[in-house]
Design a protein around this motif. Structure first.
Motif, PDB file in Angstrom:
ATOM      1  N   ALA A 337       0.780  -1.237   0.000  1.00  0.00           N
ATOM      2  CA  ALA A 337       0.000   0.000   0.000  1.00  0.00           C
ATOM      3  C   ALA A 337       0.811   1.286   0.000  1.00  0.00           C
ATOM      4  CB  ALA A 337      -0.924  -0.001   1.211  1.00  0.00           C
ATOM      5  N   ALA A 338       1.979   1.253   0.596  1.00  0.00           N
ATOM      6  CA  ALA A 338       2.692   2.507   0.848  1.00  0.00           C
ATOM      7  C   ALA A 338       3.353   3.030  -0.424  1.00  0.00           C
ATOM      8  CB  ALA A 338       3.741   2.278   1.927  1.00  0.00           C
ATOM      9  N   PRO A 339       3.459   4.352  -0.583  1.00  0.00           N
ATOM     10  CA  PRO A 339       3.084   5.389   0.379  1.00  0.00           C
ATOM     11  C   PRO A 339       1.606   5.774   0.360  1.00  0.00           C
ATOM     12  CG  PRO A 339       4.120   6.386  -1.526  1.00  0.00           C
ATOM     13  CD  PRO A 339       4.173   4.907  -1.753  1.00  0.00           C
ATOM     14  N   MET A 346      -8.855   5.016  -2.971  1.00  0.00           N
ATOM     15  CA  MET A 346      -9.913   4.026  -2.717  1.00  0.00           C
ATOM     16  C   MET A 346     -10.732   4.438  -1.504  1.00  0.00           C
ATOM     17  SD  MET A 346      -8.276   0.311  -3.640  1.00  0.00           S
ATOM     18  CE  MET A 346      -6.964   0.301  -2.441  1.00  0.00           C
ATOM     19  N   ALA A 347     -10.029   4.895  -0.469  1.00  0.00           N
ATOM     20  CA  ALA A 347     -10.725   5.292   0.763  1.00  0.00           C
ATOM     21  C   ALA A 347     -11.687   6.445   0.492  1.00  0.00           C
ATOM     22  CB  ALA A 347      -9.708   5.693   1.830  1.00  0.00           C
ATOM     23  N   SER A 348     -11.257   7.392  -0.345  1.00  0.00           N
ATOM     24  CA  SER A 348     -12.142   8.534  -0.621  1.00  0.00           C
ATOM     25  C   SER A 348     -13.391   8.072  -1.344  1.00  0.00           C
ATOM     26  CB  SER A 348     -11.399   9.603  -1.433  1.00  0.00           C
ATOM     27  OG  SER A 348     -11.318   9.219  -2.773  1.00  0.00           O
ATOM     28  N   ARG A 349     -13.286   6.990  -2.093  1.00  0.00           N
ATOM     29  CA  ARG A 349     -14.460   6.479  -2.818  1.00  0.00           C
ATOM     30  C   ARG A 349     -15.428   5.719  -1.917  1.00  0.00           C
ATOM     31  NH1 ARG A 349     -13.714   4.286  -8.795  1.00  0.00           N
ATOM     32  NH2 ARG A 349     -13.113   6.208  -9.808  1.00  0.00           N
ATOM     33  N   LEU A 350     -14.969   5.328  -0.735  1.00  0.00           N
ATOM     34  CA  LEU A 350     -15.857   4.593   0.181  1.00  0.00           C
ATOM     35  C   LEU A 350     -16.874   5.510   0.852  1.00  0.00           C
ATOM     36  CD1 LEU A 350     -13.483   2.038   1.964  1.00  0.00           C
ATOM     37  CD2 LEU A 350     -14.960   1.698  -0.028  1.00  0.00           C
ATOM     38  N   ARG A 351     -16.626   6.801   0.773  1.00  0.00           N
ATOM     39  CA  ARG A 351     -17.536   7.799   1.377  1.00  0.00           C
ATOM     40  C   ARG A 351     -17.802   7.477   2.849  1.00  0.00           C
ATOM     41  NH1 ARG A 351     -17.319  10.439  -2.773  1.00  0.00           N
ATOM     42  NH2 ARG A 351     -17.949   9.810  -4.851  1.00  0.00           N
ATOM     43  N   HIS A 352     -16.726   7.163   3.548  1.00  0.00           N
ATOM     44  CA  HIS A 352     -16.740   6.924   4.999  1.00  0.00           C
ATOM     45  C   HIS A 352     -17.520   5.668   5.398  1.00  0.00           C
ATOM     46  CE1 HIS A 352     -14.726  10.761   5.423  1.00  0.00           C
ATOM     47  NE2 HIS A 352     -15.649  11.268   4.624  1.00  0.00           N
ATOM     48  N   GLN A 353     -17.790   4.781   4.451  1.00  0.00           N
ATOM     49  CA  GLN A 353     -18.462   3.509   4.790  1.00  0.00           C
ATOM     50  C   GLN A 353     -17.636   2.363   4.230  1.00  0.00           C
ATOM     51  OE1 GLN A 353     -22.620   3.665   3.332  1.00  0.00           O
ATOM     52  NE2 GLN A 353     -22.210   5.865   3.206  1.00  0.00           N
ATOM     53  N   GLY A 354     -17.246   1.435   5.103  1.00  0.00           N
ATOM     54  CA  GLY A 354     -16.391   0.332   4.674  1.00  0.00           C
ATOM     55  C   GLY A 354     -14.994   0.518   5.249  1.00  0.00           C
ATOM     56  N   MET A 355     -14.030  -0.215   4.725  1.00  0.00           N
ATOM     57  CA  MET A 355     -12.672  -0.061   5.251  1.00  0.00           C
ATOM     58  C   MET A 355     -11.613  -0.500   4.239  1.00  0.00           C
ATOM     59  SD  MET A 355     -11.337  -3.326   6.112  1.00  0.00           S
ATOM     60  CE  MET A 355     -10.432  -3.191   7.615  1.00  0.00           C
ATOM     61  N   VAL A 356     -10.448   0.134   4.377  1.00  0.00           N
ATOM     62  CA  VAL A 356      -9.282  -0.299   3.602  1.00  0.00           C
ATOM     63  C   VAL A 356      -8.180  -0.645   4.596  1.00  0.00           C
ATOM     64  CG1 VAL A 356      -7.603   0.256   1.800  1.00  0.00           C
ATOM     65  CG2 VAL A 356      -9.825   1.399   1.790  1.00  0.00           C
ATOM     66  N   CYS A 357      -7.722  -1.894   4.516  1.00  0.00           N
ATOM     67  CA  CYS A 357      -6.569  -2.291   5.331  1.00  0.00           C
ATOM     68  C   CYS A 357      -5.320  -2.128   4.458  1.00  0.00           C
ATOM     69  CB  CYS A 357      -6.756  -3.745   5.765  1.00  0.00           C
ATOM     70  SG  CYS A 357      -5.343  -4.381   6.654  1.00  0.00           S
ATOM     71  N   ALA A 358      -4.412  -1.285   4.925  1.00  0.00           N
ATOM     72  CA  ALA A 358      -3.215  -0.986   4.125  1.00  0.00           C
ATOM     73  C   ALA A 358      -2.018  -1.728   4.710  1.00  0.00           C
ATOM     74  CB  ALA A 358      -2.956   0.517   4.126  1.00  0.00           C
ATOM     75  N   VAL A 359      -1.504  -2.694   3.949  1.00  0.00           N
ATOM     76  CA  VAL A 359      -0.354  -3.495   4.415  1.00  0.00           C
ATOM     77  C   VAL A 359       0.893  -3.066   3.644  1.00  0.00           C
ATOM     78  CG1 VAL A 359       0.552  -5.841   4.701  1.00  0.00           C
ATOM     79  CG2 VAL A 359      -1.917  -5.457   4.730  1.00  0.00           C
ATOM     80  N   SER A 383      -6.999   1.285   8.065  1.00  0.00           N
ATOM     81  CA  SER A 383      -6.145   0.757   9.141  1.00  0.00           C
ATOM     82  C   SER A 383      -4.850   0.301   8.472  1.00  0.00           C
ATOM     83  CB  SER A 383      -6.820  -0.408   9.855  1.00  0.00           C
ATOM     84  OG  SER A 383      -7.078  -1.428   8.921  1.00  0.00           O
ATOM     85  N   THR A 384      -3.758   0.354   9.218  1.00  0.00           N
ATOM     86  CA  THR A 384      -2.482  -0.026   8.605  1.00  0.00           C
ATOM     87  C   THR A 384      -1.889  -1.248   9.301  1.00  0.00           C
ATOM     88  OG1 THR A 384      -1.313   1.521  10.035  1.00  0.00           O
ATOM     89  CG2 THR A 384      -1.883   2.327   7.854  1.00  0.00           C
ATOM     90  N   VAL A 385      -1.190  -2.040   8.536  1.00  0.00           N
ATOM     91  CA  VAL A 385      -0.502  -3.216   9.078  1.00  0.00           C
ATOM     92  C   VAL A 385       0.917  -3.221   8.520  1.00  0.00           C
ATOM     93  CG1 VAL A 385      -0.433  -5.735   9.175  1.00  0.00           C
ATOM     94  CG2 VAL A 385      -2.634  -4.562   9.150  1.00  0.00           C
ATOM     95  N   HIS A 386       1.864  -3.214   9.444  1.00  0.00           N
ATOM     96  CA  HIS A 386       3.256  -3.298   9.005  1.00  0.00           C
ATOM     97  C   HIS A 386       3.646  -4.771   8.955  1.00  0.00           C
ATOM     98  CE1 HIS A 386       7.728  -3.063  10.129  1.00  0.00           C
ATOM     99  NE2 HIS A 386       7.591  -3.027   8.825  1.00  0.00           N
ATOM    100  N   ALA A 387       3.714  -5.317   7.756  1.00  0.00           N
ATOM    101  CA  ALA A 387       4.014  -6.752   7.646  1.00  0.00           C
ATOM    102  C   ALA A 387       4.459  -7.105   6.240  1.00  0.00           C
ATOM    103  CB  ALA A 387       2.754  -7.566   7.976  1.00  0.00           C
ATOM    104  N   ASP A 388       5.104  -8.242   6.152  1.00  0.00           N
ATOM    105  CA  ASP A 388       5.339  -8.874   4.860  1.00  0.00           C
ATOM    106  C   ASP A 388       4.034  -9.587   4.519  1.00  0.00           C
ATOM    107  OD1 ASP A 388       5.919 -10.706   2.825  1.00  0.00           O
ATOM    108  OD2 ASP A 388       8.018 -10.868   3.447  1.00  0.00           O
TER     109      ASP A 388
END
Ligand SMILES: C[S@@+](CC[C@H](N)C(=O)[O-])C[C@H]1O[C@@H](n2cnc3c(N)ncnc32)[C@H](O)[C@@H]1O
Length: 521
Positions: A337-339, A346-359, A383-388
């Motif tokens: 996901a980064a940067p 994608m998040a802006s298209r959710l219009r504050h409903q739903g979620m994007v997990c950024a790994v 939400s963010t996840v720092h992982a391989d």
């Protein structure tokens, strides 16, 4: 100022100005309209005005006595030092711009430490020239070096040349051959720089070589290779004429033919253009963006980026998000996901409903994503996840409606924006990247719900990283099939196989690829 682009953080140090949609090519206008019903407009190139970047002798003379040379042209001194830093400091040009911004007040100090003297401060015109000269001298390096070698007495003179002397010659050659600056002024200025920064003998050498160049140019007799002989010889000649590594030229001739390979190289050598995406999550529409920019003309001065009201985003990136087609309520995971360029969109298209997990495996880049998400006011759905992701996908049991894998790739589609990337990529990288892409595809597919979507994307135009990876994946994973991108992006960007593909040659935008793959129920 932090801005997301495809692969790197940019500091828009402002030698850029804004040109509105009307200046886009026909095809890229089409993309813009599509990207989010008109939320983008185009930021064209960098040859324009800048915000105040005052620096130099005035502010620092009190601290200690400086050696100031007012006769040396500042843009050449700064360009030479930047070129040294890029080539020998292992830094990317774009990152260097970022550093340059942070340390802009110190840049003349850096110049002083490298060259042993300071020039007068840079004005707006100098800054534009630095951007042009540095970007151009990097892009045209192979071409310039070919001519420099030809005009040296022998190759060993070139091989043993001091690095700074070589940069000064590249600057002079580029200014004469590609910027068409008045040749004898260029000679005089670069001779002076070489004399002051190195020694009188270096100035004499620059003088001799540049004067020979001027005569050859005037007589239209530059010693350039002819495109003739076998495939290998032709590729070598083209690689010199259009300044790219031979392996890239050979690959492109094989895949797209000689004419398109030349067009592609010309695109890569041209000034890049940048696009803006209005951040609708903050209630800021394209029309607002256009209104603000019409008045203020300069996106930096308008402060729109700092306020999170828009971000720099290439049209091709927007198309990838269209292929994912985020809808309010969706659960999405962005596996690389980064940067965060695509995550935020994608998040802006959710219009504050739903979620994007950024790994992402890179913690620093992930932090930048988090900060930008706050600025853009879309952090409520991210939400963010720092992982391989290869390890994360094994352990994680949650499945998602939509999975985006924007894989690490060669970046061969974005060479116009990344001036030095062509010189940092090797043919061997391609095999390593393909292995990684296969592993990441396998892992990401594990996160897709039955009936869900996996989008595989790259900013490469290389079939080995694109179509071939998808074909190999579908052989390993018969539970997936291609879902044509035709319902999501304009047909001009959809290949016969149903992939979304942009090409600098065909569409005059960055090269990119996206495959939409549907998991069976
Ligand atoms: C093409 S960039 C992603 C660009 C991003 N999607 C955007 O639009 O801004 C690829 C990213 O993959 C990340 N990456 C590489 N290997 C990874 C892995 N094994 N797991 C998770 N992330 C990885 C890199 O750190 C890099 O940030």
């Amino acid at each position: 100022m932090k801005l997301e682009c495809l692969h790197s953080l940019y500091s828009i140090s402002p030698p850029w100005n804004l040109s509105l949609g009307s200046e886009l090519t026909k095809s890229s206008s089409k993309v813009l309209k599509h990207v989010e019903k008109g939320v983008t407009c185009c930021l064209k190139s960098k040859k324009t005005s800048v915000e105040d970047e005052k620096q130099g002798v005035g502010s620092t003379t009190k601290k200690k006595t400086r050696i100031i040379d007012l006769k040396v042209s500042p843009h050449r001194a700064v360009s030479a030092v930047r070129l040294m830093r890029i080539e020998y400091g292992g830094a990317f040009a774009d990152l260097l711009n970022k550093k340059g911004k942070g340390s802009r007040a110190n840049e003349m100090g850096y110049v002083e430490r490298t060259l042993g003297f300071r020039t007068r401060k840079l004005d707006d015109r100098d800054l534009r020239l630095v951007t042009d000269v540095v970007g151009g001298a990097i892009r045209w390096r192979r071409y310039l070096d070919h001519l420099i070698v030809s005009l040296c007495n022998d190759e060993s003179t070139f091989r043993s040349m001091e690095p700074l002397l070589l940069q000064i010659l590249r600057i002079g050659f580029y200014e004469i051959l590609k910027l068409d600056m008045p040749p004898y002024a260029v000679v005089d200025e670069n001779v002076r720089l070489a004399k002051v920064a190195l020694r009188p003998g270096a100035g004499n050498m620059v003088n001799g070589i540049l004067r020979r160049l001027v005569v050859l140019k005037e007589n239209d007799s530059l010693p350039l290779p002819k495109v003739e002989g076998n495939d290998r010889m032709q590729a070598r000649a083209l690689a010199t004429l259009y300044s790219h590594p031979v392996w890239m030229v050979r690959r492109w001739i094989k895949y797209i033919g000689i004419e398109d390979a030349i067009s592609l190289m010309m695109w890569n050598n041209s000034d890049p253009s940048f696009s803006l995406r209005a951040n609708t999550a903050k209630g800021f529409a394209r029309s607002d963006l256009v209104k603000r920019l019409e008045k203020l003309q300069n996106v930096i001065q308008a402060g729109l980026l700092k306020e999170g009201l828009c971000s720099v985003q290439d049209e091709s990136t927007g198309l990838v998000v269209s292929v994912v087609d985020p809808q309010p309520g969706d659960t999405i995971i962005d596996c690389c996901a980064a940067p965060g360029g695509k995550t935020l969109f994608m998040a802006s298209r959710l219009r504050h409903q739903g979620m994007v997990c950024a790994v992402d495996i890179n913690e620093g880049r992930l932090r930048i994503l988090e900060e930008t998400a706050k600025l853009h006011e879309v952090d409520d759905v991210i939400s963010t996840v720092h992982a391989d992701v290869r390890i994360y996908a094994e352990k994680n049991t949650v499945k998602y409606d939509k999975v985006l894998l924007d894989a690490p790739c060669s970046g061969l589609g974005v060479l116009s924006k990344r001036a030095d990337l062509r010189w940092n990529r090797r043919l061997e990288d391609m095999e390593q990247l393909k292995n990684l892409q296969d592993q990441l595809l396998d892992a990401s597919s594990n996160l897709v719900k039955p009936g869900g979507i996996l989008v595989y994307s790259t900013c490469s135009i290389d079939p080995g990283e694109n179509e071939e990876r998808v074909a190999a994946f579908l052989q390993r994973h018969t539970e997936f099939r291609i879902d044509s991108a035709s319902g999501y992006v304009p047909s001009d960007f959809v290949t016969e196989s149903g992939f979304c593909s942009t090409s600098p040659v065909k569409h005059a935008v960055d090269g990119s690829f996206a495959a939409r793959l549907l998991r069976s129920l």
